[in-house]
Design a protein around this motif. Sequence first.
Motif: not given
Length: 480
Positions: A106-117
């Motif tokens: 879940i933490a790894y998945a969330a980081e993709f959203f932060r990165w592409f934000a």
Amino acid sequence: MVVEQVRKDLLIGGQWRPAASLARFAVEDPSRAEPLAEVADASREDALAALDAAAAAQPGWARTAPRERGEILRRAFALLMERQEDLALLMTLEMGKPLAESRGEIAYAAEFFRWFAEEAVRIDGGYTTAPDGNGRILLTRQPVGPALLVTPWNFPMAMGTRKIGPAVAAGCTMIVKPAEQTPLSMLALGSILAEAGLPDGVLNIVTSSRPGDVVEPLLRDGRVRKVSFTGSTQVGRLLLEQSAGQVLRTSMELGGNAPLVVCADADLDKAVDGAMAAKMRNIGEACTAANRLYAHESVADEFARRLAERMGALVVGRGTEDGTQVGPLIDADAVQKVGGLVGAALEAGAREVTPRRDVPERGYYYAPTVLADVPADARLLREEIFGPVAPVIPFADDEQALRLANDTEFGLVSYVFTEDLRRAFRFAEGLETGMVGVNKGVVSTPAAPFGGVKQSGLGREGGRVGIEEFLETKYIALDL
């Protein structure tokens, strides 16, 4: 209670609705081999309705300000982290991995959203003087258009965010087809993105027990302009054939057969730690899992002994139980495949280094296994194991290790353990894979491009290049 809270219908045009036929299919709990929930079973009609919604939303979404798209992703990142425990439990129930690993995903998945934000506002272009001086060359970047995203069961949240994040950032609408074994995580993600402010029709989710019935008509329809798939090489080849008719942009993250090389000068403690991470992450059900472990003949026996000691001590059980380190495989077919590969190797002369041990009778479990004396023609050295089995093979010198490591049609990732910097560079440059881990067993990070060569796929996900897969470059010629 967490399962009951998830919407289990199709998400089309911002509305949750049943399949047109009202059909549903069961999602199984692999730790108990029993039904967990039922979700809508989409057909061709539903898939095309999702495409209608995505196509209708595309023009307005493409005009949305990059900062606004980025802020939606940032809010979704925050919601994922806020609900990490519930989402981890949901994932463990439908996929089987231990809760600790689900929390990590879940933490790894969330980081993709932060990165592409952050990448949404960095989409660039270009301006230059024409060589003859009489005009100007302008370059601009525009979204590819509606995208079909097909995600796998082994990382049901992270493989979704790794595709959805750049699509949202680039301004593409989407139809997502999650794996039929693990649709609940994606359905939960759909609700979170809606809550984060994603407009209706930008993300559409179609769950189906018959993937071909919903994927093929979308690929044949000219309105889909991009397909991103993570899964087996066999299915990837089929999708590439189907995509050719409409000349679709494709990203294919396919199978792997990752070699892990332990050189004579390697720090064995570090090598065993790295092998455990590379082999046992996600119960071995990962395309990045170490499939063939090559150890220099001077350290092979000791490396195998230490690895067997570590793997043999792992606690096997239901992922929701405290202390569990290895959960079940995804289904009965997976257990049969892994068992068949190991059985064939043993019959051909391989030796089991880990002691025989019991696993829970109920559910799809396979005990962690280390093999030695594996014949060179064993099937498990050619096929992706996708389970907690580690074959250790000795080698005589670096040249032989490189030859053995590269002797595969796949080329996703490889690992090398050495304390010699020159040797590390020789291996890193000589290994025919899209990624190389040097003295580490996990290479995945949202900040780096993920992908392979040869039969392991096309394109890259993550990193600065991840958003490129969802953008077209337009050249504008100005006559001055």
